[in-house]
Design an enzyme around this catalytic site. Structure first.
Site, PDB file in Angstrom:
ATOM      1  N   LEU A   1     -19.096 -62.936  -2.197  1.00 61.41           N
ATOM      2  CA  LEU A   1     -20.232 -62.967  -1.275  1.00 61.41           C
ATOM      3  C   LEU A   1     -20.806 -61.577  -1.048  1.00 61.41           C
ATOM      4  O   LEU A   1     -20.082 -60.584  -1.077  1.00 61.41           O
ATOM      5  CB  LEU A   1     -19.805 -63.569   0.064  1.00 61.41           C
ATOM      6  CG  LEU A   1     -19.865 -65.090   0.207  1.00 61.41           C
ATOM      7  CD1 LEU A   1     -21.277 -65.617   0.186  1.00 61.41           C
ATOM      8  CD2 LEU A   1     -19.013 -65.781  -0.821  1.00 61.41           C
TER       9      LEU A   1
ATOM     10  N   GLY B   1     -15.247 -64.859  -3.440  1.00 52.73           N
ATOM     11  CA  GLY B   1     -16.164 -65.929  -3.826  1.00 52.73           C
ATOM     12  C   GLY B   1     -16.266 -66.117  -5.323  1.00 52.73           C
ATOM     13  O   GLY B   1     -16.487 -67.243  -5.803  1.00 52.73           O
TER      14      GLY B   1
ATOM     15  N   ASN C   1      -8.926 -62.401  -1.716  1.00 48.29           N
ATOM     16  CA  ASN C   1      -8.473 -61.247  -0.925  1.00 48.29           C
ATOM     17  C   ASN C   1      -8.994 -61.274   0.507  1.00 48.29           C
ATOM     18  O   ASN C   1      -9.156 -60.233   1.142  1.00 48.29           O
ATOM     19  CB  ASN C   1      -8.890 -59.945  -1.615  1.00 48.29           C
ATOM     20  CG  ASN C   1     -10.392 -59.809  -1.759  1.00 48.29           C
ATOM     21  OD1 ASN C   1     -11.103 -60.804  -1.887  1.00 48.29           O
ATOM     22  ND2 ASN C   1     -10.885 -58.574  -1.769  1.00 48.29           N
ATOM     23  N   GLU C   2      -9.255 -62.466   1.025  1.00 48.69           N
ATOM     24  CA  GLU C   2      -9.867 -62.593   2.345  1.00 48.69           C
ATOM     25  C   GLU C   2      -9.088 -61.883   3.441  1.00 48.69           C
ATOM     26  O   GLU C   2      -9.678 -61.231   4.316  1.00 48.69           O
ATOM     27  CB  GLU C   2     -10.042 -64.081   2.684  1.00 48.69           C
ATOM     28  CG  GLU C   2     -11.315 -64.716   2.124  1.00 48.69           C
ATOM     29  CD  GLU C   2     -11.257 -64.951   0.628  1.00 48.69           C
ATOM     30  OE1 GLU C   2     -12.273 -65.399   0.055  1.00 48.69           O
ATOM     31  OE2 GLU C   2     -10.206 -64.694   0.008  1.00 48.69           O
TER      32      GLU C   2
END
Length: 252
Positions: free
Chosen positions: A62, A108, A131-132
């Site tokens: 994103l 994303g 990897n959020e």
């Protein structure tokens, strides 16, 4: 309007290439055009689709600077909804889709790849994963299901909690991708795999595929994404600090 998805036909197969320099960051326009391109390909009667990116980055995920610039909650929600619509378009596509991961695929970018039938990745120091947590986000349950589907429950837990991005060799060993090849040959190899699949009887393949992918489609149902909950968490101080640290790092 700027075209952000390149279309190239290879006989019965259409390649859709993410084309937003420099790293194919996913903003609403990219996501909208990807959904439209998938719909167009299916309407044209293609046998399958190759989704590619590059160079050296399949998609960086994103567009975080863009998202941080949205002060209106409705606009932020709409941007995220468009991304999930793109993921659903891949997951529900009635013909096979192969991800040609010609470079890095974090966050994303990894989600889009996980929505495809098969994943060919560049061999080398290229990384993929969700990897959020490293940037202060919590991957929704539906997205976590995609990771579990690929690598198994325990390995998915380790990767999701740590937010680790793994190099292509490890990704292959753990089942996150299906095969590796040199970076210049990734789309070609993806095309070859799909061509071989399309030699099989069409109706049985598509019917079997629909059954096998039902859990993938279910994972992306809005009830398993809980977008309103995700948007609320977006404004948490820890999340905002992590995201702004990411943007500062990208700017260096």
């Amino acid at each position: 309007m700027t075209t952000l998805i390149k279309r190239t036909d290879h006989g019965d197969i259409r390649e859709l290439q993410l084309d937003r320099a420099p790293v194919n960051a996913l903003n609403p326009m990219v996501c909208t055009q990807l959904v439209e391109a998938i719909d167009e390909a299916v309407a044209a009667g293609v046998g399958g689709i190759v989704l590619s990116g590059g160079p050296k980055v399949f998609s960086a995920g994103l567009d975080v600077p863009f998202l941080l610039g949205l002060s209106d909650r409705d606009a932020l929600r709409a941007a995220w909804e468009q991304f999930f619509e793109a993921a659903r378009a891949l997951a529900t596509c009635p013909v096979p889709v192969v991800a040609a991961i010609n470079g890095h695929a974090p966050a994303g970018g990894c989600v889009l790849a996980l929505c495809c039938d098969y994943r060919v990745m560049a061999d080398g120091p290229y990384r993929i994963g969700l990897n959020e947590t490293q940037v202060g986000l919590v991957a929704p349950d539906g997205i976590q299901r995609l990771m579990r589907r690929a690598v198994g429950a325990h390995r998915a837990e380790c990767l999701l909690v740590s937010g680790e991005l793994v190099e292509s060799g490890q990704a292959l060993a753990w089942g996150l991708v299906d095969e590796l090849t040199d970076i210049g040959g990734v789309p070609t190899r993806a095309l070859a795999w799909l061509e071989q699949l399309l030699q099989l009887p069409r109706k049985p393949v598509l019917a079997t595929r629909a059954i096998a992918r039902a859990d993938l489609v279910e994972a992306l149902h809005p009830d398993n994404i809980r977008l309103d909950h995700f948007i609320e968490a977006w404004n948490d101080p820890d999340t905002q600090a992590g995201l702004r640290a990411l943007v500062a790092k990208l700017g260096k």
